[in-house]
Design a protein around this motif. Sequence first.
Motif, short mmCIF file in Angstrom:
data_model
loop_
_atom_site.label_atom_id
_atom_site.label_comp_id
_atom_site.label_asym_id
_atom_site.label_seq_id
_atom_site.Cartn_x
_atom_site.Cartn_y
_atom_site.Cartn_z
N THR A 158 0.88 -1.46 0.64
CA THR A 158 0.04 -0.72 0.15
C THR A 158 0.60 1.09 -0.36
OG1 THR A 158 0.19 -0.05 1.98
CG2 THR A 158 -1.70 -1.15 1.16
N VAL A 159 1.67 1.75 0.93
CA VAL A 159 2.80 2.18 0.99
C VAL A 159 3.75 2.35 0.05
CG1 VAL A 159 4.21 4.15 2.48
CG2 VAL A 159 1.87 2.68 3.70
N TYR A 160 4.20 1.22 0.25
CA TYR A 160 6.06 1.07 -1.00
C TYR A 160 5.41 0.67 -2.37
CZ TYR A 160 7.79 2.77 2.70
OH TYR A 160 7.79 3.85 4.32
N SER A 161 4.70 0.74 -3.20
CA SER A 161 3.38 -0.35 -3.89
C SER A 161 4.21 -0.40 -4.91
CB SER A 161 2.29 0.13 -4.53
OG SER A 161 2.63 0.93 -4.80
N LYS A 162 5.18 0.21 -5.33
CA LYS A 162 6.65 0.01 -6.48
C LYS A 162 7.53 -1.27 -6.27
CE LYS A 162 5.54 4.47 -9.09
NZ LYS A 162 4.94 3.65 -10.42
N MET A 163 7.53 -0.81 -4.37
CA MET A 163 8.71 -1.86 -4.55
C MET A 163 8.35 -3.40 -3.98
SD MET A 163 10.57 0.97 -1.48
CE MET A 163 11.49 -0.21 -0.65
N SER A 164 6.63 -3.33 -3.69
CA SER A 164 6.78 -4.30 -2.57
C SER A 164 6.54 -6.05 -3.97
CB SER A 164 4.97 -4.11 -3.09
OG SER A 164 4.44 -5.49 -2.43
N PRO A 165 6.62 -5.85 -5.29
CA PRO A 165 7.00 -7.17 -5.90
C PRO A 165 8.29 -7.70 -5.39
CG PRO A 165 6.11 -5.74 -6.86
CD PRO A 165 6.26 -4.61 -6.46
N LEU A 166 9.52 -6.42 -5.76
CA LEU A 166 10.76 -7.31 -4.96
C LEU A 166 11.04 -7.33 -4.07
CD1 LEU A 166 11.93 -5.47 -8.22
CD2 LEU A 166 11.98 -7.66 -8.31
N SER A 167 10.29 -6.58 -3.10
CA SER A 167 10.84 -7.02 -1.56
C SER A 167 9.85 -8.16 -0.76
CB SER A 167 9.83 -5.31 -0.63
OG SER A 167 8.73 -5.32 -0.55
N ARG A 168 8.73 -8.73 -1.50
CA ARG A 168 7.97 -9.91 -0.73
C ARG A 168 8.34 -10.92 -0.30
NH1 ARG A 168 3.29 -10.25 -4.33
NH2 ARG A 168 2.89 -7.84 -4.08
N GLU A 169 9.30 -11.37 -1.48
CA GLU A 169 10.36 -12.65 -1.36
C GLU A 169 11.81 -12.25 0.46
OE1 GLU A 169 9.82 -15.76 -1.38
OE2 GLU A 169 7.88 -14.83 -3.00
N PRO A 170 12.64 -11.35 -0.10
CA PRO A 170 12.98 -11.09 1.17
C PRO A 170 12.42 -10.29 2.74
CG PRO A 170 13.86 -9.40 -0.96
CD PRO A 170 12.78 -10.64 -1.21
#
Length: 629
Positions: A158-170
């Motif tokens: 929601t807040v960092y939507s553009k970062m969400s896909p690549l940060s999900r696995e970490p």
Amino acid sequence: MPKSRGLRSGSLAATTTTLATMLLCCSALLVTESEGSSVRNLRKARDMSDGANPGPADHSSTLSCDRENNFFSSINVTVSSTGQGTERQRGSVCGGVCCDEETERQLQEKATKTFERLVKHHIRSQRSHWEQAANLYRDYLLQLTRQSENKTLILFSTVYSKMSPLSREPIRELYETIRLSLVASERSPPTGEDLAFVTSKFFRNLFPVAYHHAIHSDILHGSERGERTGSPAEAGNRDFHSDYKNCLVHTYTDLKPFGMVPQQLAGSLVSTVNAASVLLRALREGAEVLLKLEEVGVSAPSCRKALLRMNYCGSCKRYNHLHAKPCSGLCQNVMRGCLIEYVGALNKGWSTFTEAIVPLISNVRSTVDGIEAEIKSLDAKLSNAIMHAMEIGPQLEKQVEQACGKAALMPFELATDGSFGDAPQTLAGGIKWMLAPNNEMLQFEMTIDNNKDLFLQLSTTLCDNEDYHPTDEDCWTGSSLSDYTQQIVTEIGDRYNPEVRYNASATVSPHMQTLVDRLINLKTAVNKASLPITFRGDVDKMQSDMAEGSGDSSYASDDEEDGFMGSGSGDGVYSRAFDGISPEVATPTLSPPNFAKRISAHSCWSLLAVSAVVLALPLLLTSDRFSRH
């Protein structure tokens, strides 16, 4: 002269009054003693069949043991009626006419098994408290991490939507490492380095993603160094070249884009997770120690004979078992003397271990810096790290350009990531944390605090039922129906126990020594985990102490001081092993007097005689003086 004679007469009257009062009190005691003896004789006659008195004074050829045989049959003890009721068939322990050696052997086995069953029931009850606390708190923490993980994923989506896909696995890797650290097995304890490494790796890999989507000005303004690249959405679908991302990762340590947040988070996360892991493992291993303790049995002959004397010798001597109940003091002495085989050197270790558990629970569950507060605040701490990088964005861009040069963008296919199909679902009203097991953990703390001595309380509990007499008056003393006047010991394994002989030469069994060493290691790890965060030190050592390590050489000396399986100093009858002709129950020569003993009739007659002499002297002197005048 008349005045002096009057004073002497007054003194004589006072003396006479005092002595008369003493005589009246003593007479009352004699009457009470006589009445008590009469009552006891009546009860003895009631408890004896046909009014017969067993013992050496009984010279009848054959006595009926029908009532006792029916009782023995009800508890599955086979009695041979051949020669029963005669002097030549008496057993060596009880010496009763209704029990021969074989009957005593069966009764001794019965008493021993009953004792072991009661003790093991108590151990299982205690073990269940430890297992339930371990399972309950483990499940709570694991569920808490899952809620926190979902909350963090929702924050990024929601807040960092553009970062969400690549940060999900970490993010998932970070939380999975936390869960693995919490439930680490005994053979592979967490080292702390694993969690610290994953935490550092998380921020290191997050840096290129955060720099690309939240910091880099070209992406934020939809341009690449003055060159128009289309709409911001198209720019957002482009990613740094792999070489450029590798450069960002390698310069992460020098650039410190997230400030001190990663170091602070790693320190608090490692400390709280490891402390919680120690607590969970201590609860599990405490239950395992109790499980291993169930394998111990009673083997000491003095204990087995004491159990026989207490429970069945009254029936062997033809007393009614419904009335001739063992005295309370006899029961406590026998129980505490026999429990030494179950406890031994373990009692002190268990007590110190349970005392260390309580402050660890308080530290782990602290609302300020405990594991629960740490897990619930993870999403906010991760967000603070990104916000810090955004605040220093312009300065950070200059440093990145100096270290890695101009950013190179390339098209990026979002669908190739493969992690977008299971995006977190936003919960209406936000995350509602599950209820903490506050009442259950408080109840557990109270339970272990009440059972620090493990079996000392058990000895009182076992004797507090209808099978035993509530007092020490007019009850079965182990040899007769009277008052129990022996000293009542207050510790398990007391060397001056009058019922169960203390064996100073006994050694700790390998099985028991293993449990003692295990408790020592557990206590050491628990004490280290209970220290404040800034003083916990080497987390690797803290964890490894629970799985391996040698015992503390100073611990054994404490056992000698407390009388547990020590060598002793050599004073008194208990300083050396008893030989074969020593009595099974030795009366201690160094025990303090029992002030509960009542004044005997012999003492009262002696007091009467002395009083009579003292009373006669003033009368004789007065008579002599009157005769002179």
